[in-house]
Design an enzyme around this catalytic site. Sequence first.
Site, mmCIF file in Angstrom:
data_model
loop_
_atom_site.group_PDB
_atom_site.id
_atom_site.type_symbol
_atom_site.label_atom_id
_atom_site.label_comp_id
_atom_site.label_asym_id
_atom_site.label_seq_id
_atom_site.Cartn_x
_atom_site.Cartn_y
_atom_site.Cartn_z
ATOM 1 N N GLY A 98 0.737 -1.073 0.156
ATOM 2 C CA GLY A 98 -0.133 -0.032 0.005
ATOM 3 C C GLY A 98 0.827 1.205 0.037
ATOM 4 O O GLY A 98 1.778 1.363 0.786
ATOM 5 N N GLY A 139 -7.743 -5.931 4.272
ATOM 6 C CA GLY A 139 -8.972 -6.726 3.864
ATOM 7 C C GLY A 139 -10.165 -5.725 3.674
ATOM 8 O O GLY A 139 -10.138 -4.645 3.946
#
Length: 483
Positions: A35, A111
């Site tokens: 990320g 998630g």
Amino acid sequence: MNLHEECGVFGIISPHIAHVAETVYYGLYALQHRGQESCGIVVNDDGVFSSCKDLGLVSEVFTADTLCRLPQGNMAVGHVRYGTTGGSSRRNCQPLEVNHQKGKMALAHNGNLSNAVQLRDELELSGAIFHTTSDTETIAYIVTRERLRTSSIEEALSGAMSILEGAYSLILMSPRKLICARDPYGFRPLCYGQTEDGMYVAASESCALKAVGAKFIRDLEPGEILVFGPEGIVSRREHCEKKEKRLCIFEYIYFARPDSVLDGVSVHEARIRAGRILAREHPVRADMVVGVPDSGMDAALGFGMESGIPYEIGLIKNKYIGRTFISPGQHTRTDQVRIKLSAIEECVRGKRVVLVDDSIVRGTTSGRIVRLLREAGAREVHMRISSPPFLNPCYYGTDIDSREHLIACRHSVLETAQIIGADSLGYLPVPELSSLVGGSGYCSACFDGHYPTPVPADTRKDRFEQKLSEQARPLDSLLAGIK
Ligand code: SF4
């Protein structure tokens, strides 16, 4: 290589007061590939939480100054984010900090919940006010609500886990405990280890444990809650309904770093196996095998080993640019491929090249790379893909939310080869996915449509922002009427 990863989480608990933020910083650096939108660290100094979070890469957000400003402590939790739900604004940076009736907590989540919309609607109807548009806040609300009727934070989390559906690997910090949890399907990885000086660290991938000098102990089991606290280390495994493990197979193909080991399977070796399978399933006469840096390189090596065709470095990556898909929009993406990759003319000129990549999503990037090789003089370019064609959206933490963006949904393999300009194209067959990990126990829904959980009705990344703007519309019309 057009897919975004989800997020990376990192947590630490030390037997003594230390500059734990520094260790988290190194851990997040090792997880940066998961990320690149934002990152953050929350330090626990004897129950007092201090944080630093912002948009940007770990190296941009955490300068020597910002790190020094974070206090010493004995616990900390960190996060790197690519938002798969909610926009990329500052308010969605993690770890999320929450003050509740029985204390406080910081939460880092990797998630996507598949029942996030339904849960958020229920919470809002009961009076909850949300400050972010990510589903992590939904988890925080449910855990804190459960905390009101339970005697410990881990019991609250256990209660929440019977309500939450979908993918979540969590690291949660309370004033006295560090708690890790993996959803009952184990969609996203989570492991822990220990440093020589007795600190326990938990991370999305084992590469982050290595980066901070910690020895890997084990992966968390699907559905497990692991508590580090005054009672030592306590594992709870029997608290929620048992499911068959469904770790995301795409972690092995693309998301994870090749030096990580997920649930006992080396990512590097899984990719080598994918390349070997491709060589057997889609053989071709060629002079060299070239991998698309970085995630196609291990599979290219495997293709070369199996076929006997020499593996060459035909493409060079500019190390100082982030992944191609950081900027949204087709036009920007096209330009970035050329900035990021360059073909070595002396290597590929006049040659028949097998080009190996991890995936084709829209086809734009693949087409650009094939063209780079042709412009450098490659005589033939045969594309081999170490995953099956994407045919379905993912609801568990990646940003594919629409079939209309997936080239394989609209075009045959032959048509796709023509569109990207390749002489031939071969994908990894769906039944061969099990060979990558040596058995079952993985999710492959984006390839075969077999979703482990009920499919949500609304999967847009910006679904909560959309809802806010829809709610604002009647007010806008009212104001326009007044004017
Ligand atoms: Fe991974 Fe695909 Fe399953 Fe999503 S749908 S969790 S990307 S295997």
